[in-house]
Design an enzyme around this catalytic site. Structure first.
Site, PDB file in Angstrom:
ATOM      1  N   TRP A 112      31.626   2.780  -6.578  1.00 36.05           N
ATOM      2  CA  TRP A 112      31.561   4.247  -6.462  1.00 36.05           C
ATOM      3  C   TRP A 112      31.368   4.889  -7.830  1.00 36.05           C
ATOM      4  CZ3 TRP A 112      34.070   8.682  -8.010  1.00 36.05           C
ATOM      5  CH2 TRP A 112      33.882   9.819  -7.216  1.00 36.05           C
ATOM      6  N   GLU A 124      39.733  13.810   5.748  1.00 34.80           N
ATOM      7  CA  GLU A 124      38.386  13.888   5.195  1.00 34.80           C
ATOM      8  C   GLU A 124      37.371  13.972   6.336  1.00 34.80           C
ATOM      9  OE1 GLU A 124      38.749  11.499   1.015  1.00 34.80           O
ATOM     10  OE2 GLU A 124      38.466  10.205   2.729  1.00 34.80           O
ATOM     11  N   GLN A 135      26.329   9.019   1.052  1.00 31.70           N
ATOM     12  CA  GLN A 135      26.945   8.983  -0.271  1.00 31.70           C
ATOM     13  C   GLN A 135      26.402   7.763  -0.994  1.00 31.70           C
ATOM     14  OE1 GLN A 135      29.887  11.224  -1.684  1.00 31.70           O
ATOM     15  NE2 GLN A 135      28.130  12.160  -0.688  1.00 31.70           N
ATOM     16  N   TRP A 179      25.587   1.001  -4.366  1.00 34.86           N
ATOM     17  CA  TRP A 179      26.745   1.524  -3.623  1.00 34.86           C
ATOM     18  C   TRP A 179      26.394   2.592  -2.580  1.00 34.86           C
ATOM     19  CZ3 TRP A 179      31.735   0.693  -2.680  1.00 34.86           C
ATOM     20  CH2 TRP A 179      32.466   1.732  -2.104  1.00 34.86           C
ATOM     21  N   MET A 180      26.980   2.449  -1.382  1.00 35.54           N
ATOM     22  CA  MET A 180      26.878   3.486  -0.346  1.00 35.54           C
ATOM     23  C   MET A 180      28.258   3.707   0.248  1.00 35.54           C
ATOM     24  SD  MET A 180      24.695   3.405   3.223  1.00 35.54           S
ATOM     25  CE  MET A 180      25.662   2.169   4.082  1.00 35.54           C
ATOM     26  N   ASN A 181      28.632   4.989   0.525  1.00 37.07           N
ATOM     27  CA  ASN A 181      29.752   5.218   1.440  1.00 37.07           C
ATOM     28  C   ASN A 181      29.329   6.177   2.555  1.00 37.07           C
ATOM     29  OD1 ASN A 181      30.534   6.610  -1.296  1.00 37.07           O
ATOM     30  ND2 ASN A 181      31.815   7.750   0.095  1.00 37.07           N
ATOM     31  N   ASP A 182      30.009   7.265   2.781  1.00 40.81           N
ATOM     32  CA  ASP A 182      29.869   8.046   4.022  1.00 40.81           C
ATOM     33  C   ASP A 182      28.438   8.398   4.450  1.00 40.81           C
ATOM     34  OD1 ASP A 182      32.428   8.250   2.981  1.00 40.81           O
ATOM     35  OD2 ASP A 182      32.464  10.420   2.966  1.00 40.81           O
ATOM     36  N   PHE A 237      29.142  15.446  -3.022  1.00 43.30           N
ATOM     37  CA  PHE A 237      30.019  14.762  -2.069  1.00 43.30           C
ATOM     38  C   PHE A 237      29.521  14.974  -0.635  1.00 43.30           C
ATOM     39  CE2 PHE A 237      34.441  13.773  -4.077  1.00 43.30           C
ATOM     40  CZ  PHE A 237      33.831  13.021  -5.051  1.00 43.30           C
ATOM     41  N   SER A 238      30.344  14.517   0.311  1.00 46.97           N
ATOM     42  CA  SER A 238      29.907  14.497   1.713  1.00 46.97           C
ATOM     43  C   SER A 238      29.681  15.886   2.297  1.00 46.97           C
ATOM     44  CB  SER A 238      30.927  13.746   2.557  1.00 46.97           C
ATOM     45  OG  SER A 238      30.795  12.380   2.293  1.00 46.97           O
TER      46      SER A 238
HETATM   47  C1  FRU Z   1      35.265   9.871   2.226  1.00 45.19           C
HETATM   48  C2  FRU Z   1      35.100  10.581   0.893  1.00 45.19           C
HETATM   49  C3  FRU Z   1      34.848  12.051   1.106  1.00 45.19           C
HETATM   50  C4  FRU Z   1      34.117  12.438  -0.140  1.00 45.19           C
HETATM   51  C5  FRU Z   1      33.288  11.215  -0.416  1.00 45.19           C
HETATM   52  C6  FRU Z   1      33.083  10.934  -1.876  1.00 45.19           C
HETATM   53  O1  FRU Z   1      35.004   8.523   2.182  1.00 45.19           O
HETATM   54  O2  FRU Z   1      36.235  10.363   0.097  1.00 45.19           O
HETATM   55  O3  FRU Z   1      36.014  12.807   1.340  1.00 45.19           O
HETATM   56  O4  FRU Z   1      33.329  13.582   0.045  1.00 45.19           O
HETATM   57  O5  FRU Z   1      33.958  10.128   0.181  1.00 45.19           O
HETATM   58  O6  FRU Z   1      32.169   9.913  -2.067  1.00 45.19           O
END
Ligand code: FRU
Length: 540
Positions: free
Chosen positions: A84, A242, A76, A57-60, A116-117
């Site tokens: 997540w 965010e 992330q 998994w990857m996000n921001d 977190f981010s």
């Molecule tokens: C945005 C977010 C940020 C948070 C992070 C958690 O996508 O919700 O606000 O820091 O992802 O993974």
């Protein structure tokens, strides 16, 4: 069907391009293995030239900073699953914005919570004391998220913390005085972005607090003081704010510099779910004041950075050398509406291509426009030229079957709208199964808009909000020339219209690669194509 003769005479490309492979082999989470067998092999969906995590998994994007020849990208990351979970900062570097090297995880959860981010800066003057002037520390500023407090229903479970590295981001030490900004009792309190405010010689931090952005200053990255809060009168409060970003940017062609505030919102995006918008204004060290410009259009309440559904939490690189001078942006190419259930299993989600940001004075105000970074040109294979022609209503074949890799190319098409009467022009990519994606321009029945369509793009049923409507974007230009510039990469399209605005970024999951492409003209009269190019794109 009418196929203009010129389109059938393109030379067949003999270029053999290598597809991208990652060093690390993706490992699926055990519980997800069962579904994996029912889906096309994941690597059929993995983009060729976009950044993706080695596995899971990857996000921001996080901590984007340039230092000693390397662009760092932290992100992330949950290395143990494809959904997540406890957030880490994954890490990669590139010297040319094209070839990425995966590095070990930089920051892992600790007793203060998940990571977190956030952002990273180079502390050139060693104000923090973590390094020296000769070897300035790289300092990461991030949100600690305490999952125990969150589960217990507390409100103060997010706070801002820092960590530092004196070896080019390879190893990290968390500051023992964390958090540097404790939570004052605000439930959503996260995503710090720090810059050096040159004019006032101090550090400036922006972060999201519910549906506001707070501004804090510091002499040394350790002690912080709140100076301002922005957002009460802003037009969009449909979701939580965010990942803000804040930076000065020259208005091209003038000697004026304005400040850009980028904010992501979820939900409440332009076409549903997660989205990113921006403000242009002035910053005097105490107050951010958006430029007072007349309302140029009743369509526009919010200035969207992207009208597609898949560009979220994007921010820009810090510390790019002055002689380069660019402000380069990268976003997470997904949407919280469905990010965790997209039909990939061993890895989840990609970043957008890097884009440079430009402020320009236009007929519609001072606006942010985006250009794919020029480094991407090194990925281009020999172009296929598309000659100019007056196109009648109907279907005109594009020579996409000649591409070395289906669905992996860059395309630029120019049209003369002054000498055209037809209502719509659009590009459709399709496969043998009848799946298709479409993008184009529509000026029929008083419309003046761009659109993308993924409603029948293949696998769409994994989440009901994935493929409901056309995605639409107003045209922010009065120019007679219409420009469609698009990057396709197997499962994504990034559509830069006109001079880089609007932009639409969308992902899709066809049952098999898109091997065919047509240009369609709709309505009475012709559409004058001035010409175009298609470049095969190679992975690295
Ligand atoms: C945005 C977010 C940020 C948070 C992070 C958690 O996508 O919700 O606000 O820091 O992802 O993974």
């Amino acid at each position: 069907m009418h196929y203009p003769r010129l389109f059938s005479t393109f030379a067949v490309l003999s270029l053999i391009l290598t597809a991208c492979t990652d060093d690390a082999s993706p490992i699926a989470n055990d519980s997800e293995m069962a579904t994996a067998t029912e889906l096309p092999a994941d690597d059929n969906y993995r983009p060729v030239y976009h950044f993706t995590p080695p596995a899971n998994w990857m996000n921001d994007p996080n901590g984007m900073v340039y230092h000693r020849g390397e662009y760092h990208l932290f992100y992330q990351y949950y290395p143990d699953s494809n959904v997540w979970g406890p957030m880490h900062w994954g890490h990669a570097v590139t010297e040319n914005l094209v070839d990425w090297e995966h590095l070990p995880v930089a920051l892992a959860p600790d007793s203060l919570g998940y990571i977190f981010s956030g952002s990273a800066v180079i502390d050139h003057q060693n104000t923090s004391g973590f390094g020296s002037k000769e070897n300035p520390p790289m300092v990461a500023i991030f949100t600690h998220h305490d999952p125990v407090g969150a589960d217990a229903g507390a409100v103060d479970f997010q706070y801002q913390s820092i960590a530092y590295s004196v070896d080019q981001g390879r190893t990290w030490t968390k500051y023992d005085g964390n958090p540097v900004i404790p939570n004052p009792g605000i439930r959503d309190f996260r995503d710090p972005k720090v810059i050096w405010d040159e004019a006032r010689e101090q550090w400036l931090m922006v972060f999201a607090a519910k549906d506001r952005v707070q501004f804090w200053t510091s002499p040394n990255l350790l002690e912080w003081e709140q100076v301002f809060e922005f957002g009460q009168d802003a037009p969009n409060h449909d979701g939580v704010w965010e990942c803000p970003d804040f930076f000065p940017l020259p208005i091209e062609g003038t000697d004026r510099t304005a400040w850009v505030l980028i904010v992501s919102i979820n939900p409440g995006g332009a076409n549903g779910g997660s989205g990113t918008f921006y403000f242009v204004g002035d910053w005097d060290g105490e107050t951010f004041t958006p430029l007072s410009e007349p309302p140029y259009s009743t369509d526009e309440v919010v200035r969207w950075l992207d009208y597609g559904r898949d560009n979220y939490a994007g921010v820009t690189w810090s510390d790019i050398p002055e002689e380069d001078g660019r402000r380069i942006f990268l976003g997470w190419m997904s949407n919280w509406d469905y990010a965790q259930v997209v039909p990939t299993t061993t890895w989840r989600s990609a970043m957008t291509i890097p884009r440079s940001l430009h402020l320009q004075t236009t007929d519609f105000g001072t606006r942010l426009r985006q250009r794919p970074v020029s480094e991407l040109k090194q990925l281009r294979g020999t172009p296929i030229d598309i000659p100019g022609e007056k196109l009648a209503a109907g279907v005109h074949e594009l020579p996409l079957s000649d591409l070395p890799e289906a669905g992996v190319f860059e395309m630029e098409l120019l049209f003369d709208l002054v000498d055209s009467q037809a209502e719509q022009v659009y590009v459709t990519l399709s496969n043998e199964s009848g799946d298709f994606v479409r993008l184009g321009y529509d000026r029929g029945r008083d419309k003046n808009e761009f659109f993308t369509d993924r409603r029948r793009s293949g696998k769409v049923g994994f989440e009901e909000r994935f493929a409901t409507e056309l995605h639409r974007a107003p045209r922010w230009s009065n120019e007679g020339q219409l420009r469609l510039h698009v990057f396709f990469d197997r499962t994504s399209l990034e559509f830069f219209a006109d001079q880089g605005e609007p932009v639409m970024t969308d992902i899709f999951f066809p049952e098999s690669p898109f091997t065919k492409g047509v240009l369609e003209v709709y309505g009475d009269g012709h559409m004058r194509l001035e010409g175009g190019k298609i470049w095969p794109i190679a992975g690295k």
